[in-house]
Scaffold this motif. Structure first.
Motif, mmCIF file in Angstrom:
data_model
loop_
_atom_site.group_PDB
_atom_site.id
_atom_site.type_symbol
_atom_site.label_atom_id
_atom_site.label_comp_id
_atom_site.label_asym_id
_atom_site.label_seq_id
_atom_site.Cartn_x
_atom_site.Cartn_y
_atom_site.Cartn_z
ATOM 1 N N LEU A 203 -5.527 -37.187 -78.603
ATOM 2 C CA LEU A 203 -6.227 -36.845 -79.844
ATOM 3 C C LEU A 203 -6.758 -35.419 -79.787
ATOM 4 C CD1 LEU A 203 -8.232 -40.153 -80.477
ATOM 5 C CD2 LEU A 203 -6.186 -39.348 -81.688
ATOM 6 N N ALA A 204 -6.569 -34.698 -80.876
ATOM 7 C CA ALA A 204 -7.019 -33.308 -81.034
ATOM 8 C C ALA A 204 -6.420 -32.381 -79.999
ATOM 9 C CB ALA A 204 -8.545 -33.243 -80.984
ATOM 10 N N ALA A 205 -5.251 -32.730 -79.487
ATOM 11 C CA ALA A 205 -4.626 -31.903 -78.457
ATOM 12 C C ALA A 205 -4.092 -30.594 -79.018
ATOM 13 C CB ALA A 205 -3.498 -32.691 -77.788
ATOM 14 N N GLN A 206 -3.925 -30.501 -80.339
ATOM 15 C CA GLN A 206 -3.357 -29.301 -80.939
ATOM 16 C C GLN A 206 -4.403 -28.279 -81.344
ATOM 17 O OE1 GLN A 206 -0.782 -30.509 -84.139
ATOM 18 N NE2 GLN A 206 0.570 -31.678 -82.779
ATOM 19 N N GLU A 207 -5.646 -28.563 -81.022
ATOM 20 C CA GLU A 207 -6.696 -27.576 -81.303
ATOM 21 C C GLU A 207 -6.397 -26.296 -80.522
ATOM 22 O OE1 GLU A 207 -9.449 -25.673 -82.982
ATOM 23 O OE2 GLU A 207 -9.407 -27.817 -83.479
ATOM 24 N N GLU A 208 -6.601 -25.129 -81.202
ATOM 25 C CA GLU A 208 -6.232 -23.854 -80.605
ATOM 26 C C GLU A 208 -7.442 -22.983 -80.348
ATOM 27 O OE1 GLU A 208 -3.615 -22.375 -83.566
ATOM 28 O OE2 GLU A 208 -1.864 -23.468 -82.795
#
Length: 416
Positions: A203-208
């Motif tokens: 979860l939320a692994a694509q936060e940059e």
């Protein structure tokens, strides 16, 4: 009866004797004086001297355990009053011509002593007050000589049995504490497992950007925290649960041996007491027979009557000797039981102190491990705090724009 000192018997230390600090003088069940150091629990038959290494009087070697407790069987209840309780039955049999219930010696014995469950106690109205062996410590060796009424029924429970019940209850409490820690360990293990599983969640692994780095550290901190709790559970097992479970593994078996030993001595005491009562009854019957034949002699003088009187007198004398022998055996059995009770109650007291101290130390270890776990948990979130402080939306925007920009030419108005 309030505690107090037993006065010395006539002819023995009748004058005040100054003893070294910590030493006190008492009487054994046999009426023999001995000395107790209430600081070290050392006992000796020799009167200690104020000068180190010098005995006041020659005598047998010292014993590591007291032969009696202040001459007492129960709390404030002397085991044998001076020159009465221990030898009272002997006094009533000292003269073969005047044996029986009418003898002054026996009458004095009945007034000065009472027998409860085959144990001879001095009558509380005839004994002076005496000091307890450990008056400021509420020691087991001073307060568990008598039997106590069973609250669950009409019978009685021996004082020693109460001590054993407390010891076994303490062992059970120790076992339950160990089980409690075991449940605590299971919670820690399950918690660590869930934390490790959650740390792998996508979860939320694509936060940059910098916020994405902080988020990734949050997830990593969960894995670190899971490791901390696993180590905590392992230390709880090895340093708290296991010692609690294994401490005195054979305790119950040892207590049974101790119980059987004291019970056997008590049974022997009861048997000796029954023999005394039987011998006393036989003596009374012989006395009556002798008295009856003596009256017959006054009525009619004959060789046969005189011979019968001689025979009756011999039987009466033999009955008196038998009673004296039974009394001696009873007193020996009571002394043995008394001394073993002192030794065993002091040992039970030592074991209880040892048990409480052991549990206290391991619970302190538990709290110490808990504090360490909290400290390590705090260390797992410190990197998260550092990254959160570095989160910069403007910088993140710049980096993102540079990477994803499509052109910087703005549209213009259409010309006609």
């Amino acid at each position: 009866m309030k505690p107090g000192m037993v006065p010395p018997p006539p002819g023995e230390e009748s004058q005040t004797v100054i003893l070294p600090p910590g030493w006190h003088s008492y009487l054994s069940p046999q009426g023999r004086r001995y000395y107790v150091n209430t600081t070290t629990n050392e006992t000796t038959w020799e009167r200690p001297s104020s000068s180190p290494g010098i005995s006041a009087s020659p005598g047998p070697h010292r014993s590591s355990l007291p032969p009696t407790v202040n001459g007492y069987h129960a709390s404030g209840t002397p085991a044998h009053p001076p020159e009465t309780a221990h030898m009272s039955l002997r006094k009533s049999t000292g003269d073969s011509q005047n044996l029986g219930s009418s003898s002054p010696g026996k009458k004095q014995s009945k007034e000065n002593t009472i027998t409860i469950n085959c144990v001879t106690f001095p009558h509380p109205d005839t004994m002076p007050e005496q000091q307890l062996l450990k008056p400021t410590e509420w020691s087991y060796c001073d307060y568990f000589w008598a039997d106590k009424k069973d609250p669950q029924g009409n019978g009685t429970v021996a004082g020693f049995e109460l001590l054993l019940q407390k010891q076994l209850k303490g062992k059970q409490m120790q076992k339950e504490m160990s089980e409690f820690i075991r449940e605590r360990i299971k919670i820690e293990e399950e918690y660590a497992k869930n934390l490790a599983k959650l740390s792998q969640n996508s979860l939320a692994a694509q936060e940059e950007g910098s916020l994405g780095e902080a988020w990734a550290q949050v997830k990593k901190s969960l894995a670190d925290e899971a490791e901390v709790h696993l180590k905590f559970s392992a230390k709880l097992h090895s340093e708290v649960e296991k010692p609690l479970m294994n401490f005195r593994e054979n305790f119950k078996k040892d207590m049974k041996k101790c119980d059987h030993h004291i019970a056997d001595l008590r049974k022997q005491l009861a048997s000796r007491y029954a023999s005394v009562e039987k011998a006393r009854k036989a003596l009374t019957e012989r006395q009556k027979d002798l008295e009856m034949k003596t009256q017959q002699l006054e009525i009619k003088l004959s060789n046969k009557t005189e011979e019968d009187i001689k025979k009756a007198r011999r039987k009466s004398t033999q009955a008196g000797d038998d009673l004296m022998r039974c009394v001696d055996l009873y007193n020996q059995a009571q002394s043995k039981w008394f001394e073993e009770m002192v030794t065993t109650t002091l040992e039970l007291e030592r074991l209880e102190v040892e048990r409480v101290e052991m549990i206290r130390q391991h619970l302190c270890q538990y709290t110490q491990l808990r504090h360490e776990t909290d400290m390590f948990n705090q260390s797992t979130v410190e990197p998260v705090d550092q990254l959160l402080r570095k989160v910069d939306p403007a910088k993140d925007r710049e980096l993102w724009v540079r990477e994803h920009k499509t052109g910087n030419i703005r549209p213009v108005d259409m010309e006609i």
